[in-house]
Structure formats: C-alpha cells, structure tokens
Design an enzyme around this catalytic site. Sequence first.
Site, PDB file in Angstrom:
ATOM      1  N   LYS A  32       0.795  -1.235   0.000  1.00 57.56           N
ATOM      2  CA  LYS A  32       0.000   0.000   0.000  1.00 57.56           C
ATOM      3  C   LYS A  32       0.830   1.289   0.000  1.00 57.56           C
ATOM      4  O   LYS A  32       0.483   2.256   0.677  1.00 57.56           O
ATOM      5  CB  LYS A  32      -0.943   0.000   1.207  1.00 57.56           C
TER       6      LYS A  32
ATOM      7  N   ASP B   2      -5.151  -5.929  10.744  1.00 58.42           N
ATOM      8  CA  ASP B   2      -6.477  -5.279  10.835  1.00 58.42           C
ATOM      9  C   ASP B   2      -7.627  -6.258  10.610  1.00 58.42           C
ATOM     10  O   ASP B   2      -8.708  -6.108  11.183  1.00 58.42           O
ATOM     11  CB  ASP B   2      -6.587  -4.068   9.886  1.00 58.42           C
TER      12      ASP B   2
END
Length: 474
Positions: free
Chosen positions: A182, A217
């Site tokens: 990312k 997450d």
Amino acid sequence: MPPILSSIIRDEIKPIDGASDSQLSAIDGIAKEFDLTVEKLSEIVNHFCNEMDKGLEKSGMTVAMIPSFVTGIPTGNEVGTFLALDLGGTNLRICEIAFEGKGVINVKQQKHKVTENLKTGPANQLFDFIADCIDKFLSELVTVQFENDQSENDKKFKMGFTFSFPVEQTAINKGTLIKWTKGFTCPDAENKDVVFMLQEALKRKEVPVVVAALVNDTVGTLLSHSYKDPDTLIGIIYGTGTNGAYFEDIPKIKKLNKYSNDSEKMIINIEWGAFDSEKKVLPLTMFDNKLDRESNNPHYQIFEKMISGMYLGEITRNILLHLIDRMLLFDGYSSKELNRHYSFETEYMSTIEADESHALDDTKKVLEELLNIPSTTLTDRQIVKRVCQIVALRAARLSSATLAAIITHCGRVESGSSVGIDGSLFEFYPHFSARIKTALQELFGTNADKIKISLARDGSGVGAALAAMLTTKK
Ligand code: BGC
C-alpha cells in the site's frame, strides 16, 4: 450489440447516447476482458482453496496463512480499558477503548495523517512519529491515574497494535515485517520485528506503554465483530488494501507443529492480497499488467491490485488514457492532471457511480474541475461511468471469490456464517456489497442467504484492544 457482461450489471447499464460504432466496440471489448463468468469465478474459488491448504502446511507460500496466536474468542462479556494503535494506510489512529460488557464499547480516538515522507523514509522516523502521537494522546485524552503502590510495570498502559501489513508472527506480541504494501516502503523495516521497533521508540520518548498484542487489521475486525456476534467466522477489509482472517481449527494449521494450547481455534491472517502472484488463474488485462509494472512492488499483491481502493482508480485511469490515445474519448485530449499516476482516485469512481443526474453533473465536475479535462460531452461522461462500473464490478466479483473459498474451506456452505467487513470500499462504494452478494448467489444459490454480511466499522482498533485484553486475561 450490448456488452456481454455478467447478469448483475445488465440491469444497471444505461445506453451511451450518441456513441459511435468505434466507441461502442471499444467499450464492449474492455467489458469482455473484465467480465467474470460464474465458471471463471468457481475456478478462482477452487484455486484459492488449494492455496489456503498450501499456506497452512508450509511457511513462505504465496498465500501466507499467517497464524495470529489469537486463540481466545471474545464472549462479549469482557470488561476493561485498553489502548489501541492502528497503522495501515492513510491514517494512524490511537484509541482508548472501554469494554463495558454485553457487547458495549466506548471509544476515544485521535487520528493523524501519515505523510509520504513518513511512509518512505527511515523506519525510526516513522516509529518516533508514532510514539509522539501516543504521547500526545495520553496527555490530552487519557485520565487514568496509577496508584503509588503499583509496580513500575503496572504503571504502564497496555496497548494492542494493529499493523496492517504482512507480518510473520511468532507470538502474540512478536512479528517480523515480510514486505511493505500500500505505498509504504521504509527501507530498513523489512525482516525486522515491528513490536520491537515500536517498543524501542516508546522507550526513547519515555512513553509509559507496553505493546501487549500485535494484530493484523483483519484479525482485529474479526475479534471486534465477534465481541458483538459470537457466531462470526470471518473478518475482512476492503479498503486501501484488502485481506481476510478467519477462525481455523488448530490441528489443521500443520506448519504450527509443537504448538500446544487448550484452545481449539486460532485466527489465521490469510494475506490474500498476494494471491496468484504467479498469474495462473486471475484474468489480468493489459491495464492490470501496466499498473503492476509501474507500481513500487511489481509482481507482488496481484490480487489486491485488482480489488482494493488504492488501485481501482489507477486501473480506470489506464483505460481512460487508452481510449484517449485511440481518439475515442475527450476528443483525444488528456490533461496534465489525468496524465499523472494515481491522479484518478477511487473516490472519484464512487462519485461517478453514484451520479444519477441526467447530464451526469457530478461526473462533469470530477472530469473538468478536478482533472482539468478542457471539455466533456455527455457521451464522454457516460463512457467514463461505464468504465468505472466495469472495473468496480470485477473487483466486487473477485472479492466474492475469496469469501466463498473460506466458507467452502470451513465446511460452512450449508450451515452459514457471519462476516464482519470494514474498509472504505465496502462502506462507501456504491453497489459494492450488493455486487458481492449477487456473485455469492451465483456461486452458492440459496445458501448465499445464510451468509450474514455486516459492516464492522473501525473494528480493527477495537480488535487490537481486545487482543491485548485476551493476553492479559491469560
Ligand atoms: C496488507 C494486509 C492488510 C490489508 C488491508 C494489505 O495490503 O498486506 O496485511 O490486512 O492490506 O489493510
């Protein structure tokens, strides 16, 4: 001839007014390349199931299937207050989370933007910044006072750390970063223990916090959703990146030999963004290959690059430029802005797909005001909207494939399961969840109705605090 698209989008498609034959045939060609029939989806589901098995057997496989060492399942009755730190994309979040039992949670939080400089500079600079943010949070928002007779160690706040990158975990509070994703690239962090790096920064800045648990997450989302709904099997993120986690039977995690624990289940962080980096089964187009080649992690996260919020806008931009170069869009004119990598944000796609006005006014604003295209016709705007639909529909259908694979792997097709999902794409992108559900119906028929999908907003922070609590309970 109308474009051959999966049934779901036919109803959504409106004709393109005044389009020439060459424009229609170019759009049809692109639509076909991006189409995912149910047969192709099933092939992807099967391949993914095999990759899951391989990852459970051995370390270092493409789909990493990382043991999280979270074995406790929250009951919803846990009570206590813990800190959470969430690092994984655009923002850094620090929270104080109070669990009040019966699934009730109270959250105080502060958010900070992670700048490009922090994402790409030395790791110490990033971790020092995090420690400073935690310090600020403690002085501004936390009111807990420690008693004088508490030991030095008890005078530290316990924190769960959500770190949303692939980490090879060796214990609940230990894990080495395998590879940044990312857009993060801090060169000296890969292969290092991220809890150690954070704990050292906290020590340097004299911040009284102990990192008690490290979670991905998806693991956090799964835990927090389980606190509210103990039947939850899967936690998913469809946001800047994408990934999933689920409860696995410990004996099936063959690579975890010699591990002994009273629990029957452990959460596995799948790391599905890396799925099919060998490019064997995913229907990659020239637009995906261009994106991959030009990215800062070529050949990695191939599946994520077809699905997640960080990349959908860029795939769309690549298609728009291709149409411009063939003189089929905007009269052959681009703009400095549109020529810039990643300038066509996935958020613009959301706006465009949500634009139901007759003249596509919001689409016009995005193209002419934000991207400085000199002028656009209604036909241009309808073409752009169609391209957004094509790219996002494929993303949603691919998303259904990994979800379907986990349900199949866990033998829950007939009995059903509950799934908690977080992430901006899932929460805000028009039709994203409806498109996933339609694809699941194509794959599972009426059994798809037994899959209970719900939004688990900001679950990852809460989940990290729960993980910290579960460790202290032990
Ligand atoms: C990371 C995962 C994370 C996902 C969603 C991916 O890029 O590799 O660890 O769960 O993004 O944030």
